[in-house]
Design an enzyme around this catalytic site. Structure first.
Site, PDB file in Angstrom:
ATOM      1  N   VAL A   1       0.851  -1.191   0.000  1.00  0.00           N
ATOM      2  CA  VAL A   1       0.000   0.000   0.000  1.00  0.00           C
ATOM      3  C   VAL A   1       0.885   1.238   0.000  1.00  0.00           C
ATOM      4  CG1 VAL A   1      -2.034  -1.046   1.044  1.00  0.00           C
ATOM      5  CG2 VAL A   1      -0.313  -0.072   2.525  1.00  0.00           C
ATOM      6  N   CYS A   2       0.483   2.198  -0.800  1.00  0.00           N
ATOM      7  CA  CYS A   2       1.231   3.447  -0.903  1.00  0.00           C
ATOM      8  C   CYS A   2       0.236   4.585  -1.069  1.00  0.00           C
ATOM      9  CB  CYS A   2       2.238   3.383  -2.031  1.00  0.00           C
ATOM     10  SG  CYS A   2       1.509   3.151  -3.652  1.00  0.00           S
ATOM     11  N   ASN A   3       0.747   5.725  -1.456  1.00  0.00           N
ATOM     12  CA  ASN A   3      -0.100   6.905  -1.535  1.00  0.00           C
ATOM     13  C   ASN A   3      -1.181   6.764  -2.606  1.00  0.00           C
ATOM     14  OD1 ASN A   3      -0.835   9.418  -0.552  1.00  0.00           O
ATOM     15  ND2 ASN A   3       0.445  10.501  -2.015  1.00  0.00           N
TER      16      ASN A   3
ATOM     17  N   THR B   1       4.402   2.220  -6.388  1.00  0.00           N
ATOM     18  CA  THR B   1       4.791   0.889  -5.963  1.00  0.00           C
ATOM     19  C   THR B   1       4.697  -0.128  -7.098  1.00  0.00           C
ATOM     20  OG1 THR B   1       3.780   1.562  -3.893  1.00  0.00           O
ATOM     21  CG2 THR B   1       4.568  -0.656  -3.977  1.00  0.00           C
TER      22      THR B   1
END
Length: 118
Positions: free
Chosen positions: A11-13, A18
Site C-alpha cells: 500500500v502506498c499513496n 509501488t
C-alpha cells in the site's frame, strides 16, 4: 521453508509508485527455487483502498512515504488478523525487491506463529 501461499499487498499513496516494486518482486519470486511451489500474488493499491483488499492478502507492506498512516492502516489490518509493517526506506528507494520479498515472508511466518499460539 514450505509456503503454500504468499499474497502480499503493498500500500502506498496512490498505488502507482509501488508498481515498479511489484514488478521487481514478481520477477524475483518467479525465478526463486524456494518459491516455485508457492502461490505468490503481489499487488499494489492506494492506502485509502486497504479495506477493499485486505481480506484477500496474507501480509500488508506499507510504503515508507506513508508510514505516518501506519496506526490507521494497522487498525484495519488487525481487524482482519493480517500482519502489517512499513517497507524499509533504503530497500524501497533502491527497489530492492528481494529484501522486501524476504521481509514479507518473515512477516507472514511470524504472523502464522502468533496466530497458532493464540
Amino acid at each position: 521453508m514450505n509456503l503454500e501461499r504468499l499474497h502480499i499487498l503493498l500500500v502506498c499513496n496512490l498505488g502507482a509508485s509501488t508498481g515498479v516494486m511489484v514488478t521487481k518482486m514478481k520477477e524475483i519470486a518467479q525465478s526463486s527455487e524456494k518459491l516455485r511451489q508457492t502461490d505468490v500474488r503481489i499487488e499494489a493499491h492506494p492506502a485509502g483502498e486497504l479495506r477493499e483488499y485486505v481480506a484477500d492478502f496474507d501480509v500488508i507492506m506499507v510504503g515508507p512515504q506513508i508510514k505516518h498512516q501506519l496506526k490507521q492502516l494497522s487498525e484495519i489490518a488487525n481487524e482482519y488478523g493480517k500482519p502489517i509493517q512499513v517497507i524499509d526506506t533504503k530497500d524501497y528507494g533502491t527497489v530492492n525487491g528481494a529484501n522486501i520479498l524476504k521481509d514479507a515472508i518473515i512477516l507472514k511466518l511470524n504472523g502464522e506463529e502468533k496466530g497458532e499460539r493464540g
